[in-house]
Design a protein around this motif. Structure first.
Motif, mmCIF file in Angstrom:
data_model
loop_
_atom_site.group_PDB
_atom_site.id
_atom_site.type_symbol
_atom_site.label_atom_id
_atom_site.label_comp_id
_atom_site.label_asym_id
_atom_site.label_seq_id
_atom_site.Cartn_x
_atom_site.Cartn_y
_atom_site.Cartn_z
ATOM 1 N N TYR A 1 0.951 -0.953 -0.031
ATOM 2 C CA TYR A 1 -0.087 -0.015 -0.153
ATOM 3 C C TYR A 1 0.743 1.342 0.013
ATOM 4 C CZ TYR A 1 -4.095 -3.287 1.172
ATOM 5 O OH TYR A 1 -5.016 -4.090 0.559
ATOM 6 N N MET A 2 1.895 1.301 0.591
ATOM 7 C CA MET A 2 2.927 2.616 0.519
ATOM 8 C C MET A 2 3.557 2.294 -0.528
ATOM 9 S SD MET A 2 6.410 2.322 2.791
ATOM 10 C CE MET A 2 5.759 1.739 4.206
ATOM 11 N N GLU A 3 4.129 1.450 -1.578
ATOM 12 C CA GLU A 3 4.330 1.902 -2.323
ATOM 13 C C GLU A 3 2.886 1.889 -3.557
ATOM 14 O OE1 GLU A 3 6.512 -1.469 -4.054
ATOM 15 O OE2 GLU A 3 7.667 -1.713 -1.999
ATOM 16 N N LYS A 4 1.679 1.809 -3.137
ATOM 17 C CA LYS A 4 0.850 1.760 -4.445
ATOM 18 C C LYS A 4 0.005 3.472 -4.280
ATOM 19 C CE LYS A 4 -4.058 0.904 -4.867
ATOM 20 N NZ LYS A 4 -4.985 -0.140 -4.673
ATOM 21 N N LEU B 1 2.009 6.125 -2.229
ATOM 22 C CA LEU B 1 2.878 7.078 -2.272
ATOM 23 C C LEU B 1 4.280 6.943 -3.373
ATOM 24 C CD1 LEU B 1 2.923 7.314 1.534
ATOM 25 C CD2 LEU B 1 1.684 8.886 0.399
ATOM 26 N N ASP B 2 4.547 5.981 -3.951
ATOM 27 C CA ASP B 2 5.540 5.400 -4.661
ATOM 28 C C ASP B 2 6.869 5.995 -3.883
ATOM 29 O OD1 ASP B 2 7.042 4.531 -7.071
ATOM 30 O OD2 ASP B 2 7.118 6.478 -7.713
ATOM 31 N N ILE B 3 6.737 4.665 -2.138
ATOM 32 C CA ILE B 3 7.829 4.010 -1.568
ATOM 33 C C ILE B 3 7.682 3.669 -1.479
ATOM 34 C CG2 ILE B 3 8.770 5.807 0.429
ATOM 35 C CD1 ILE B 3 7.331 8.613 0.327
ATOM 36 N N THR B 4 9.134 3.400 -0.769
ATOM 37 C CA THR B 4 9.839 1.669 0.063
ATOM 38 C C THR B 4 9.913 1.686 0.652
ATOM 39 O OG1 THR B 4 12.037 2.409 -1.391
ATOM 40 C CG2 THR B 4 10.140 0.332 -2.432
ATOM 41 N N PRO B 5 9.885 1.062 2.196
ATOM 42 C CA PRO B 5 9.978 2.025 3.785
ATOM 43 C C PRO B 5 10.921 1.867 4.038
ATOM 44 C CG PRO B 5 8.870 -0.505 2.864
ATOM 45 C CD PRO B 5 9.663 -0.159 1.764
ATOM 46 N N GLY B 6 11.298 3.157 4.738
ATOM 47 C CA GLY B 6 13.519 3.485 5.444
ATOM 48 C C GLY B 6 12.758 4.679 4.077
ATOM 49 N N VAL C 1 10.183 6.670 3.672
ATOM 50 C CA VAL C 1 8.380 7.519 3.699
ATOM 51 C C VAL C 1 9.336 8.188 4.143
ATOM 52 C CG1 VAL C 1 6.459 6.881 5.221
ATOM 53 C CG2 VAL C 1 7.662 4.921 4.504
ATOM 54 N N SER C 2 7.861 9.532 3.559
ATOM 55 C CA SER C 2 8.236 10.684 3.177
ATOM 56 C C SER C 2 6.674 11.799 3.181
ATOM 57 C CB SER C 2 9.321 11.458 2.650
ATOM 58 O OG SER C 2 8.827 12.840 2.644
ATOM 59 N N VAL C 3 6.432 12.498 3.448
ATOM 60 C CA VAL C 3 5.066 13.671 3.194
ATOM 61 C C VAL C 3 5.773 13.745 1.330
ATOM 62 C CG1 VAL C 3 6.253 16.086 3.843
ATOM 63 C CG2 VAL C 3 4.552 16.103 3.800
ATOM 64 N N MET C 4 6.933 13.774 1.243
ATOM 65 C CA MET C 4 6.936 14.342 0.086
ATOM 66 C C MET C 4 6.579 13.257 -0.727
ATOM 67 S SD MET C 4 9.182 17.115 -0.636
ATOM 68 C CE MET C 4 8.187 17.695 0.745
ATOM 69 N N GLY C 5 6.158 12.120 -0.447
ATOM 70 C CA GLY C 5 5.285 11.021 -0.835
ATOM 71 C C GLY C 5 3.696 11.313 -1.633
ATOM 72 N N LEU C 6 3.168 12.228 -0.923
ATOM 73 C CA LEU C 6 2.097 12.726 -0.945
ATOM 74 C C LEU C 6 1.541 13.040 -2.342
ATOM 75 C CD1 LEU C 6 0.849 14.288 2.520
ATOM 76 C CD2 LEU C 6 0.111 12.335 1.550
ATOM 77 N N MET C 7 2.432 13.910 -3.150
ATOM 78 C CA MET C 7 2.338 13.874 -4.480
ATOM 79 C C MET C 7 1.837 12.885 -5.390
ATOM 80 S SD MET C 7 6.417 14.645 -6.037
ATOM 81 C CE MET C 7 6.064 15.437 -7.543
ATOM 82 N N ASN C 8 2.499 11.444 -4.577
ATOM 83 C CA ASN C 8 2.039 10.730 -5.350
ATOM 84 C C ASN C 8 0.850 10.329 -5.242
ATOM 85 O OD1 ASN C 8 4.394 11.303 -7.334
ATOM 86 N ND2 ASN C 8 5.531 9.803 -4.989
#
Length: 182
Positions: free
Chosen positions: A103-106, A108-113, A115-122
């Motif tokens: 779900y993190m990848e789906k 936010l397009d982010i992998t564990p380690g 995680v960032s507020v910047m992922g909200l752009m995705n």
């Protein structure tokens, strides 16, 4: 490690999701500083980065309810302990837990380690609710990863919680988590 203002010169050697962060920040005219470093997956890994950036590197946790129907990104100071029960009561959600990696990848397009507020752009469909500990909002600057954990950014807190969040169509809920160094 040295702090540099703005985007890296070697963007062709960077992941597309990282470059998209720099593109958006530049487009929004948000000033930022950057530091490249070895992989930083834990708060301990971020201590030296934190010192050089002179900003609070946020602990970012990707959470969900038991049914996996509601997802949350929690930003909190790295020196605070996370207590599920305390947060659950404030947002009226029973049984919060760490969300599965897919779900993190789906969303936010982010992998564990990373995680960032910047992922909200995705998160274009607003599947993730941002939760922010009130202490983060009090700082002049905050630090976060640009969707990859081999770089860290220093941004003005007000720029993140006004200009950036408005541009990515997200709001936040302020929460109050336990005492620092608890």
């Amino acid at each position: 490690m040295e702090i540099v203002k703005g985007r890296p010169l070697n963007v062709k050697e960077r992941l597309k999701k990282e470059v998209r962060v720099y593109d958006l920040l530049d487009e929004l005219d948000i000033e930022y500083w950057r530091i490249d470093h070895e992989v930083a997956q834990t708060m301990e890994d971020c201590e030296e980065v934190d010192r050089i950036l002179d900003a609070v590197i946020c602990k970012n946790l990707f959470l969900c309810n038991r049914q996996k129907t509601k997802f949350y990104l929690l930003m909190m100071p790295g020196n605070k302990a996370f207590k599920t029960k305390e947060l659950s009561a404030q947002i009226q959600s029973a049984r919060l837990s760490f969300a599965p990696e897919e779900y993190m990848e789906k969303f936010l397009d982010i992998t564990p380690g990373s995680v960032s507020v910047m992922g909200l752009m995705n998160d274009t469909e607003n599947q993730v609710q941002l939760l922010v500990d009130a202490d983060v909002l009090e700082g002049e600057y905050l630090g976060c990863h640009p969707c990859i954990n081999t770089s860290s950014l220093k941004l003005r807190t007000r720029d993140v919680f006004t200009t950036y969040l408005n541009a990515v169509h997200h709001d936040y809920i302020a929460v109050h988590l336990g005492d620092r160094n608890e």
